[in-house]
Structure formats: C-alpha cells, structure tokens
Design a protein around this motif. Structure first.
Motif, PDB file in Angstrom:
ATOM      1  N   MET A   1      17.006 -28.186  39.206  1.00  0.00           N
ATOM      2  CA  MET A   1      16.297 -29.301  38.618  1.00  0.00           C
ATOM      3  C   MET A   1      14.813 -28.959  38.537  1.00  0.00           C
ATOM      4  N   SER A   2      14.182 -29.334  37.457  1.00  0.00           N
ATOM      5  CA  SER A   2      12.781 -28.973  37.258  1.00  0.00           C
ATOM      6  C   SER A   2      11.849 -29.866  38.060  1.00  0.00           C
ATOM      7  N   ASN A   3      10.618 -29.400  38.212  1.00  0.00           N
ATOM      8  CA  ASN A   3       9.591 -30.196  38.881  1.00  0.00           C
ATOM      9  C   ASN A   3       9.361 -31.513  38.160  1.00  0.00           C
ATOM     10  N   LEU A   4       9.427 -31.496  36.824  1.00  0.00           N
ATOM     11  CA  LEU A   4       9.221 -32.714  36.046  1.00  0.00           C
ATOM     12  C   LEU A   4      10.262 -33.767  36.426  1.00  0.00           C
ATOM     13  N   ILE A   5      11.518 -33.381  36.459  1.00  0.00           N
ATOM     14  CA  ILE A   5      12.591 -34.320  36.783  1.00  0.00           C
ATOM     15  C   ILE A   5      12.414 -34.846  38.203  1.00  0.00           C
ATOM     16  N   ASP A   6      12.121 -33.960  39.143  1.00  0.00           N
ATOM     17  CA  ASP A   6      11.893 -34.380  40.532  1.00  0.00           C
ATOM     18  C   ASP A   6      10.720 -35.345  40.637  1.00  0.00           C
ATOM     19  N   THR A   7       9.643 -35.051  39.924  1.00  0.00           N
ATOM     20  CA  THR A   7       8.455 -35.901  39.951  1.00  0.00           C
ATOM     21  C   THR A   7       8.761 -37.287  39.395  1.00  0.00           C
ATOM     22  N   ILE A   8       9.465 -37.335  38.283  1.00  0.00           N
ATOM     23  CA  ILE A   8       9.802 -38.625  37.684  1.00  0.00           C
ATOM     24  C   ILE A   8      10.724 -39.415  38.605  1.00  0.00           C
ATOM     25  N   LYS A   9      11.711 -38.762  39.182  1.00  0.00           N
ATOM     26  CA  LYS A   9      12.641 -39.456  40.084  1.00  0.00           C
ATOM     27  C   LYS A   9      11.933 -40.049  41.301  1.00  0.00           C
ATOM     28  N   ALA A  10      10.797 -39.488  41.683  1.00  0.00           N
ATOM     29  CA  ALA A  10      10.050 -39.972  42.844  1.00  0.00           C
ATOM     30  C   ALA A  10       9.088 -41.112  42.503  1.00  0.00           C
ATOM     31  N   LEU A  11       8.953 -41.475  41.237  1.00  0.00           N
ATOM     32  CA  LEU A  11       8.028 -42.545  40.860  1.00  0.00           C
ATOM     33  C   LEU A  11       8.504 -43.880  41.415  1.00  0.00           C
ATOM     34  N   PRO A  12       7.581 -44.668  41.979  1.00  0.00           N
ATOM     35  CA  PRO A  12       7.963 -45.991  42.477  1.00  0.00           C
ATOM     36  C   PRO A  12       8.341 -46.920  41.323  1.00  0.00           C
ATOM     37  N   GLY A  13       9.337 -47.738  41.553  1.00  0.00           N
ATOM     38  CA  GLY A  13       9.743 -48.708  40.549  1.00  0.00           C
ATOM     39  C   GLY A  13      10.391 -48.097  39.322  1.00  0.00           C
ATOM     40  N   LEU A  14      10.998 -46.936  39.455  1.00  0.00           N
ATOM     41  CA  LEU A  14      11.578 -46.227  38.310  1.00  0.00           C
ATOM     42  C   LEU A  14      12.693 -47.023  37.662  1.00  0.00           C
ATOM     43  N   MET A  15      12.542 -47.236  36.365  1.00  0.00           N
ATOM     44  CA  MET A  15      13.613 -47.772  35.529  1.00  0.00           C
ATOM     45  C   MET A  15      13.889 -46.717  34.475  1.00  0.00           C
ATOM     46  N   GLN A  16      15.155 -46.365  34.340  1.00  0.00           N
ATOM     47  CA  GLN A  16      15.527 -45.393  33.323  1.00  0.00           C
ATOM     48  C   GLN A  16      16.665 -45.974  32.506  1.00  0.00           C
ATOM     49  N   PHE A  17      16.923 -45.350  31.385  1.00  0.00           N
ATOM     50  CA  PHE A  17      17.911 -45.865  30.456  1.00  0.00           C
ATOM     51  C   PHE A  17      18.950 -44.799  30.155  1.00  0.00           C
ATOM     52  N   LYS A  18      19.968 -45.186  29.425  1.00  0.00           N
ATOM     53  CA  LYS A  18      21.025 -44.247  29.066  1.00  0.00           C
ATOM     54  C   LYS A  18      20.442 -43.103  28.243  1.00  0.00           C
ATOM     55  N   PRO A  19      20.661 -41.871  28.676  1.00  0.00           N
ATOM     56  CA  PRO A  19      20.137 -40.729  27.925  1.00  0.00           C
ATOM     57  C   PRO A  19      20.806 -40.606  26.553  1.00  0.00           C
ATOM     58  N   PRO A  20      20.052 -40.131  25.577  1.00  0.00           N
ATOM     59  CA  PRO A  20      20.628 -39.924  24.246  1.00  0.00           C
ATOM     60  C   PRO A  20      21.519 -38.683  24.227  1.00  0.00           C
ATOM     61  N   SER A  21      22.375 -38.626  23.244  1.00  0.00           N
ATOM     62  CA  SER A  21      23.201 -37.433  23.058  1.00  0.00           C
ATOM     63  C   SER A  21      22.356 -36.323  22.440  1.00  0.00           C
ATOM     64  N   ALA A  22      22.874 -35.120  22.465  1.00  0.00           N
ATOM     65  CA  ALA A  22      22.193 -33.988  21.825  1.00  0.00           C
ATOM     66  C   ALA A  22      22.016 -34.264  20.335  1.00  0.00           C
ATOM     67  N   ASP A  23      22.986 -34.915  19.712  1.00  0.00           N
ATOM     68  CA  ASP A  23      22.876 -35.262  18.289  1.00  0.00           C
ATOM     69  C   ASP A  23      21.756 -36.266  18.042  1.00  0.00           C
ATOM     70  N   GLU A  24      21.601 -37.243  18.939  1.00  0.00           N
ATOM     71  CA  GLU A  24      20.518 -38.225  18.790  1.00  0.00           C
ATOM     72  C   GLU A  24      19.150 -37.572  18.962  1.00  0.00           C
ATOM     73  N   ILE A  25      19.058 -36.620  19.871  1.00  0.00           N
ATOM     74  CA  ILE A  25      17.799 -35.893  20.043  1.00  0.00           C
ATOM     75  C   ILE A  25      17.494 -35.083  18.782  1.00  0.00           C
ATOM     76  N   ALA A  26      18.492 -34.396  18.260  1.00  0.00           N
ATOM     77  CA  ALA A  26      18.304 -33.602  17.035  1.00  0.00           C
ATOM     78  C   ALA A  26      17.917 -34.492  15.863  1.00  0.00           C
ATOM     79  N   GLU A  27      18.489 -35.680  15.779  1.00  0.00           N
ATOM     80  CA  GLU A  27      18.158 -36.613  14.697  1.00  0.00           C
ATOM     81  C   GLU A  27      16.702 -37.082  14.807  1.00  0.00           C
ATOM     82  N   ALA A  28      16.236 -37.342  16.015  1.00  0.00           N
ATOM     83  CA  ALA A  28      14.837 -37.732  16.219  1.00  0.00           C
ATOM     84  C   ALA A  28      13.898 -36.605  15.806  1.00  0.00           C
ATOM     85  N   GLU A  29      14.232 -35.382  16.170  1.00  0.00           N
ATOM     86  CA  GLU A  29      13.414 -34.234  15.766  1.00  0.00           C
ATOM     87  C   GLU A  29      13.376 -34.123  14.245  1.00  0.00           C
TER      88      GLU A  29
END
Length: 114
Positions: A1-29
């Motif tokens: 796991m990257s430092n970025l992911i670890d850092t975000i997971k340690a944020l107080p009050g973290l709310m996250q949402f359902k991750p997009p699919s690879a296709d949704e990411i490609a569509e956004a790009e």
C-alpha cells in the motif's frame, strides 16, 4: 500500500465512497482529454472520493457530482479561459477546491501538484 493511501486512511473523520470501476476512470480521463497520474488512479480505485477533517478531494462518484473531478475541472477550465489563462487548461485536472479565495489544487499526469 502506498504512503498516499496510508496517509488518507489516517485522516480524522474520513468518509469515503464506492470506488469507480476502471471503465469509469477511463471515461473520466476521456471526458477531460488527459490521463490521470498513477497516484490519482490509485486513490480513485481505493476511495472514489474523500471527505475528511475539512479536506474534500475530488473523485468519481456517479451519484454525487459535488466533488467530481470531471465537473470541477471543466468548470475551472472555463473560468481560467475567461480570465485569460488558456495555457493551463488542457494538461491538468482539479484535485481539490479549497473553498478559500478561489484556490484550486491541480495535478498533472506526471503527478505534480500545482
């Protein structure tokens, strides 16, 4: 796991949402005409979007467009063009609207933050 992911997971009050699919990411790009940095794709794949301790990072959440990387980037590109900043509009995307003094945090496909 990257430092970025670890850092975000340690944020107080973290709310996250359902991750997009690879296709949704490609569509956004595709909509933005660029490629996201690998680190940003990793973030999207893990969190979808993040809201934590007064930090609201953009993401891809089809049912919520509040922090959509596509919507915010397109809005800010339009504003940049209106203000005469046409040299920055096609190679970067918005990762955060700080909500202070019109400051937007941008990233390019190499991962550099502006």
């Amino acid at each position: 796991m990257s430092n970025l992911i670890d850092t975000i997971k340690a944020l107080p009050g973290l709310m996250q949402f359902k991750p997009p699919s690879a296709d949704e990411i490609a569509e956004a790009e595709k909509k933005l005409g660029l490629s996201f940095a690998n680190e940003y794709k990793e973030y999207l794949s893990e969190f979808g979007e993040v809201d934590a301790d007064d930090i609201e990072l953009t993401g891809i959440i089809p049912e919520l467009n509040n922090w959509s990387v596509v919507d915010l980037t397109l809005r800010e590109r339009e504003l940049a063009l209106e203000c005469g900043y046409d040299d920055i509009t096609n190679n970067i995307y918005a990762v955060e609207d700080t909500g202070m003094d019109g400051i937007v945090v941008w990233q390019d496909s190499d991962g550099y933050i502006y």
